[in-house]
Design an enzyme around this catalytic site. Structure first.
Site, PDB file in Angstrom:
ATOM      1  N   HIS A   6       0.828  -1.203   0.000  1.00 51.98           N
ATOM      2  CA  HIS A   6       0.000   0.000   0.000  1.00 51.98           C
ATOM      3  C   HIS A   6       0.866   1.257   0.000  1.00 51.98           C
ATOM      4  O   HIS A   6       1.654   1.465   0.941  1.00 51.98           O
ATOM      5  CB  HIS A   6      -0.874  -0.033   1.256  1.00 51.98           C
ATOM      6  N   ARG A   7       0.764   2.040  -1.045  1.00 50.29           N
ATOM      7  CA  ARG A   7       1.607   3.247  -1.244  1.00 50.29           C
ATOM      8  C   ARG A   7       3.092   2.870  -1.249  1.00 50.29           C
ATOM      9  O   ARG A   7       3.930   3.613  -0.748  1.00 50.29           O
ATOM     10  CB  ARG A   7       1.332   4.308  -0.172  1.00 50.29           C
ATOM     11  N   GLU A  33       0.265  -0.630  -4.715  1.00 50.79           N
ATOM     12  CA  GLU A  33      -0.798   0.364  -4.879  1.00 50.79           C
ATOM     13  C   GLU A  33      -0.183   1.747  -4.767  1.00 50.79           C
ATOM     14  O   GLU A  33       0.740   1.961  -3.958  1.00 50.79           O
ATOM     15  CB  GLU A  33      -1.849   0.174  -3.772  1.00 50.79           C
ATOM     16  N   ASP A  35      -1.315   6.232  -5.338  1.00 49.96           N
ATOM     17  CA  ASP A  35      -2.391   7.213  -5.536  1.00 49.96           C
ATOM     18  C   ASP A  35      -1.930   8.228  -6.567  1.00 49.96           C
ATOM     19  O   ASP A  35      -0.782   8.674  -6.512  1.00 49.96           O
ATOM     20  CB  ASP A  35      -2.688   7.926  -4.217  1.00 49.96           C
ATOM     21  N   HIS A  48      -0.873  10.938  -2.062  1.00 55.51           N
ATOM     22  CA  HIS A  48      -2.166  10.541  -1.493  1.00 55.51           C
ATOM     23  C   HIS A  48      -3.058  11.707  -1.074  1.00 55.51           C
ATOM     24  O   HIS A  48      -4.228  11.785  -1.464  1.00 55.51           O
ATOM     25  CB  HIS A  48      -1.957   9.618  -0.287  1.00 55.51           C
ATOM     26  N   GLU A 108      -4.591   4.054  -8.030  1.00 53.07           N
ATOM     27  CA  GLU A 108      -5.831   4.616  -7.484  1.00 53.07           C
ATOM     28  C   GLU A 108      -5.990   6.051  -7.988  1.00 53.07           C
ATOM     29  O   GLU A 108      -5.143   6.913  -7.732  1.00 53.07           O
ATOM     30  CB  GLU A 108      -5.825   4.593  -5.950  1.00 53.07           C
ATOM     31  N   LYS A 110      -7.269   9.426  -7.601  1.00 49.37           N
ATOM     32  CA  LYS A 110      -7.754  10.249  -6.480  1.00 49.37           C
ATOM     33  C   LYS A 110      -8.590  11.399  -7.025  1.00 49.37           C
ATOM     34  O   LYS A 110      -8.128  12.174  -7.866  1.00 49.37           O
ATOM     35  CB  LYS A 110      -6.563  10.830  -5.719  1.00 49.37           C
ATOM     36  N   ASP A 230       0.322  -1.980   4.470  1.00 52.34           N
ATOM     37  CA  ASP A 230       1.538  -1.179   4.659  1.00 52.34           C
ATOM     38  C   ASP A 230       2.693  -2.069   5.106  1.00 52.34           C
ATOM     39  O   ASP A 230       3.848  -1.654   5.068  1.00 52.34           O
ATOM     40  CB  ASP A 230       1.337  -0.135   5.776  1.00 52.34           C
TER      41      ASP A 230
END
Ligand code: G3P
Ligand code: MG
Length: 247
Positions: A6-7, A33, A35, A48, A108, A110, A230
């Protein structure tokens, strides 16, 4: 269950930075992933929050700052001194890394209030077209169904996943509208019954953001395909997961 960082590997490096993505790759994650949103001069950047306040030494909305202004910010110091000099990456830079390392990217989209969704989708699709990445390495997701519909016009061959905190009653209708590949939902609100419904309708099911394996012990048995986390490192010894990490 498989894992998506995640990120990037955001527990060990500042989120959505080159270091976080490189750490995830080094760690053996098969998917990351990130953003994406547009700078003031319409460059898709990997970030993000709506503002740069939390994760950089600057102030203000991403959408009010030019690519040049964003690039001058330090995106690592807030995390630790070790990452001083880290910068906000462009989507193009991360796609180039992902193409060379053959890693999958969940982009993703945003959307913040007032965001020009059409412009975001157009610019993101353009960067992808200009990159070396294979469509199969990519998956779009968004909380905005409008963004997922719009990106279908610009990049029809790239898969789409609907993000929800909780899966709504009329989920099937929405997933059909966007010709979805996957559902991405908050692991805390997912039920076994919803999992069965989503899986029997033929969709992949990804859960965010679970950072301890014990929190999603049952989810694998229910049929959840992927955990967005994470802390992929905390899942390595978990019997609940297939050994997807090559470390
Ligand atoms: O894609 C899963 C997750 O990233 C969605 O929420 O706020 O972390 O972007 P957020
Ligand atoms: Mg995200």
């Amino acid at each position: 269950m498989k894992l998506t960082a995640h990120r990037g590997l955001s527990s060990l490096a500042p989120e959505n930075t080159l270091s976080a993505f490189k750490k995830a790759i080094q760690f053996g994650c098969d998917s990351i992933e990130l953003d994406v949103q547009l700078s003031a001069d319409h460059i898709p950047v990997v970030f993000h929050d709506q503002t740069v306040n939390r994760c950089t030494n600057g102030q203000g909305k991403v959408s009010d700052l030019t690519w040049h202004e964003l690039r001058l910010l330090d995106a690592g110091l807030w995390f630790s001194d070790e990452f001083e000099g880290e910068y906000i990456p462009s989507l193009a830079e991360i796609l180039s890394l992902a193409a060379s390392k053959k890693i999958n990217i969940n982009i993703e989209l945003k959307t913040f209030p007032g965001c020009d969704i059409d412009l975001l989708c157009e610019k993101v699709a353009l960067v992808i077209m200009e990159s070396e990445i294979d469509d199969e390495q990519l998956l779009f997701s968004s909380f905005s169904t409008d963004a997922l519909l719009c990106i279908t016009q610009y990049a029809p061959t790239i898969r789409r996943g609907q993000l929800w905190q909780t899966i709504p009653y009329d989920f099937l209708n929405i997933l059909q509208q966007i010709d979805a590949y996957s559902v991405h939902c908050d692991y805390r609100f997912l039920t076994e019954q919803q999992t069965v419904k989503v899986k029997s309708a033929g969709f992949q099911l990804h859960c965010y953001t679970a950072n301890f394996p014990e929190l999603v012990k049952e989810h694998g048995n229910w049929g959840v395909d992927r955990i967005i986390t994470d802390t992929p490192q905390s899942f390595v010894k978990s019997k609940a997961l297939e050994p997807v990490l090559d470390i």
